[in-house]
Each structure stands twice: as C-alpha cells, then as structure tokens.
Motif scaffolding. Structure first.
Motif, PDB file in Angstrom:
ATOM      1  N   PRO A   5       6.699   4.017   2.835  1.00 46.43           N
ATOM      2  CA  PRO A   5       6.187   2.654   2.693  1.00 46.43           C
ATOM      3  C   PRO A   5       4.714   2.599   2.288  1.00 46.43           C
ATOM      4  O   PRO A   5       4.251   1.596   1.745  1.00 46.43           O
ATOM      5  CB  PRO A   5       6.396   2.036   4.075  1.00 46.43           C
ATOM      6  CG  PRO A   5       6.615   3.170   5.019  1.00 46.43           C
ATOM      7  CD  PRO A   5       7.127   4.318   4.219  1.00 46.43           C
ATOM      8  N   ALA A   6       3.958   3.663   2.577  1.00 44.64           N
ATOM      9  CA  ALA A   6       2.519   3.656   2.231  1.00 44.64           C
ATOM     10  C   ALA A   6       2.061   5.097   2.052  1.00 44.64           C
ATOM     11  O   ALA A   6       2.811   6.035   2.315  1.00 44.64           O
ATOM     12  CB  ALA A   6       1.717   2.992   3.343  1.00 44.64           C
ATOM     13  N   TYR A   7       0.819   5.271   1.604  1.00 38.90           N
ATOM     14  CA  TYR A   7       0.261   6.626   1.504  1.00 38.90           C
ATOM     15  C   TYR A   7      -0.075   7.115   2.913  1.00 38.90           C
ATOM     16  O   TYR A   7      -0.264   6.302   3.832  1.00 38.90           O
ATOM     17  CB  TYR A   7      -0.995   6.598   0.633  1.00 38.90           C
ATOM     18  CG  TYR A   7      -0.683   6.332  -0.821  1.00 38.90           C
ATOM     19  CD1 TYR A   7      -0.310   7.362  -1.676  1.00 38.90           C
ATOM     20  CD2 TYR A   7      -0.733   5.042  -1.338  1.00 38.90           C
ATOM     21  CE1 TYR A   7      -0.009   7.111  -3.003  1.00 38.90           C
ATOM     22  CE2 TYR A   7      -0.431   4.776  -2.665  1.00 38.90           C
ATOM     23  CZ  TYR A   7      -0.065   5.823  -3.492  1.00 38.90           C
ATOM     24  OH  TYR A   7       0.242   5.575  -4.795  1.00 38.90           O
ATOM     25  N   SER A   8      -0.157   8.448   3.095  1.00 37.30           N
ATOM     26  CA  SER A   8      -0.475   9.016   4.415  1.00 37.30           C
ATOM     27  C   SER A   8      -1.967   8.832   4.707  1.00 37.30           C
ATOM     28  O   SER A   8      -2.768   8.555   3.803  1.00 37.30           O
ATOM     29  CB  SER A   8      -0.128  10.498   4.444  1.00 37.30           C
ATOM     30  OG  SER A   8      -1.033  11.220   3.628  1.00 37.30           O
ATOM     31  N   ARG A   9      -2.322   9.040   5.995  1.00 36.10           N
ATOM     32  CA  ARG A   9      -3.732   8.950   6.407  1.00 36.10           C
ATOM     33  C   ARG A   9      -4.595   9.894   5.553  1.00 36.10           C
ATOM     34  O   ARG A   9      -5.675   9.514   5.098  1.00 36.10           O
ATOM     35  CB  ARG A   9      -3.807   9.365   7.885  1.00 36.10           C
ATOM     36  CG  ARG A   9      -5.107   9.080   8.582  1.00 36.10           C
ATOM     37  CD  ARG A   9      -4.981   9.456  10.053  1.00 36.10           C
ATOM     38  NE  ARG A   9      -4.007   8.630  10.755  1.00 36.10           N
ATOM     39  CZ  ARG A   9      -4.279   7.417  11.245  1.00 36.10           C
ATOM     40  NH1 ARG A   9      -5.485   6.911  11.127  1.00 36.10           N
ATOM     41  NH2 ARG A   9      -3.345   6.711  11.846  1.00 36.10           N
ATOM     42  N   LEU A  10      -4.096  11.121   5.333  1.00 37.17           N
ATOM     43  CA  LEU A  10      -4.845  12.113   4.555  1.00 37.17           C
ATOM     44  C   LEU A  10      -5.012  11.660   3.102  1.00 37.17           C
ATOM     45  O   LEU A  10      -6.082  11.775   2.510  1.00 37.17           O
ATOM     46  CB  LEU A  10      -4.105  13.459   4.628  1.00 37.17           C
ATOM     47  CG  LEU A  10      -4.718  14.623   3.848  1.00 37.17           C
ATOM     48  CD1 LEU A  10      -6.126  14.919   4.349  1.00 37.17           C
ATOM     49  CD2 LEU A  10      -3.849  15.881   3.993  1.00 37.17           C
ATOM     50  N   GLN A  11      -3.930  11.114   2.511  1.00 38.60           N
ATOM     51  CA  GLN A  11      -4.014  10.661   1.113  1.00 38.60           C
ATOM     52  C   GLN A  11      -5.006   9.502   0.979  1.00 38.60           C
ATOM     53  O   GLN A  11      -5.762   9.429   0.013  1.00 38.60           O
ATOM     54  CB  GLN A  11      -2.632  10.218   0.625  1.00 38.60           C
ATOM     55  CG  GLN A  11      -1.728  11.396   0.295  1.00 38.60           C
ATOM     56  CD  GLN A  11      -0.346  10.953  -0.141  1.00 38.60           C
ATOM     57  OE1 GLN A  11       0.285  10.129   0.516  1.00 38.60           O
ATOM     58  NE2 GLN A  11       0.125  11.470  -1.232  1.00 38.60           N
TER      59      GLN A  11
END
Ligand code: HEM
Ligand code: HEM
Length: 162
Positions: A5-11
């Motif tokens: 659903p969304a990009y990861s925290r790292l991305q």
C-alpha cells in the motif's frame, strides 16, 4: 511480489535523504567550473577546490545505489487509485528516468574531475540540470495528485508501511 500500500520506512527515508542531498549538491556547485580549470591547468590530482560539492555528490551516488537495491528487494506500491494505463506508464518511466539521472550526474562529475576533462564537465552540468528539471516536474505532479486529484500520492511517500 504483491503490491504494497505504501513505500517502506527505509524507502521513504532514502527518498527524502537523496532529495536533500541533491538540492545541497546543486546549491554548492558555485566555483566548481573554476576549480576544474585550475586542476586541468596545474595537473593537480588532490582534492583541492570545492569539496562540499564533491562529497555531497558522492553521498548522492552511494545513497541512490542503496536505494535501487532496496527497491528491487522490497518492491513498490501498485498504481494510484484511478490511474489510467497511460498515467501508470508515465509514472514508471518518469521514475526510471529520475534513477538514471541520479546515477549519471555524480558519475559524470567524478569522471570530469578525475579525467581532467572540460567536455565531460559540461556534460555533467547538462545532465545535472536535466535532473533538477525532471525532479521539479516530478514534485509538481506529486502535488497535483495529492491536492487536486486527492488520490493520496504524497501519503505513500510520507507514511511508511512495513
Ligand atoms: C547529484 C549530484 C550532483 C549535482 C546535482 C551536481 C551539479 C552540478 C552543477 C549544476 C554544476 C555546474 C556548475 C557551474 O559550472 O556553474 C556542477 C559542476 C561540477 N561538478 Fe557537480 N554535481 C553533482 C555531483 C558531482 C560529483 C560527485 C562531482 C565529483 C566527484 C562533481 C564535480 C563537478 C565538477 C568538476 C564541476 C565543474 C564542471 C565544469 O564546469 O566543467 N559533481 N555540478
Ligand atoms: C531531487 C528531488 C527528488 C527526486 C530525485 C525524486 C525521485 C523519486 C523517485 C525515483 C521515486 C520513485 C520511487 C520508486 O518507485 O522507487 C519517487 C517517488 C515519489 N516522490 Fe519523489 N523525488 C524528489 C523529490 C520529491 C518531492 C519534492 C516530492 C513532493 C513534493 C516528491 C514526491 C514523491 C511521491 C509522492 C512519490 C511516490 C509516487 C508513488 O505514489 O508511486 N518527490 N521520487
């Protein structure tokens, strides 16, 4: 790989870190032309001249390589709600172009510096300006999606998922 659903925290962290580093490298380019000329005239091989520009640019290069690896491992969210196939294609190719320009710009800068080449320096300037223009267009499109189309585009790159 299932769409997330969304990009990861790292991305998300890498997206904004790279954006800040690129803006900083751009803002510190003053004097690089002269530094390169002096380097060519004197045949110097050290790290004299405008070092912040060089270090910021190298940081962009390293962070982008990490970003590409993370992107391949973690994938990306699927198309935005309501996106037409054409919009989807434009987003995919726009993002690919940004990645390409983000790798090429610092690579050409480093090549110009180490090969003592004015011609490569000019190419570096042109590709760097293209990167800034495409990134500006990218930011405007993102804002249009978020505030005019209201499809939650910006939320995907500000609120992590996993
Ligand atoms: C994303 C990173 C970078 C951006 C956006 C960027 C942008 C720019 C811009 C706009 C100029 C034009 C300056 C002028 O002549 O007024 C420039 C010049 C220059 N930059 Fe970068 N740069 C980046 C990374 C690097 C790196 C990593 C190096 C070296 C290791 C480097 C070396 C140079 C050199 C040597 C010039 C002078 C080129 C010439 O005048 O012929 N840059 N850069
Ligand atoms: C130098 C500046 C920037 C660069 C190089 C850049 C580059 C990128 C790239 C390559 C992606 C694709 C990520 C992927 O799928 O792997 C992306 C996503 C995104 N960027 Fe940027 N960006 C910059 C600045 C901005 C700014 C200022 C904004 C907002 C105003 C923004 C908003 C977004 C959004 C919303 C996404 C997610 C798009 C989606 O939903 O798939 N970016 N960015």
């Amino acid at each position: 790989m299932p769409a997330r659903p969304a990009y990861s925290r790292l991305q998300i962290a890498l997206h904004w870190l790279v954006a800040i580093l690129i803006a900083a490298a751009w803002l510190t380019h003053e004097g690089m032309g002269r530094a390169l000329e002096t380097r060519i005239e004197t045949g110097a091989s050290g790290f004299e001249g405008n070092t912040p520009h060089v270090w910021l640019g190298i940081a962009v290069f390293v962070a982008v390589l990490i970003r590409i690896v993370v992107r391949r491992v973690q994938g990306a969210p699927g198309p935005l709600p309501g996106a037409t196939p054409l919009m989807e294609k434009a987003a995919t190719w726009g993002h690919r172009l940004l990645y390409l320009l983000m790798v090429l710009t610092p690579a050409l800068g480093a090549l110009a510096w180490n090969a003592h080449s004015e011609a490569v320096g000019e190419l570096h300037e042109t590709v760097g300006s293209a990167l800034m223009l495409v990134a500006l267009g990218h930011a405007l499109v993102a804002l249009w999606h978020q505030y005019v189309k209201k499809d939650g585009s910006l939320t995907r790159i500000t609120r992590p998922q996993g």
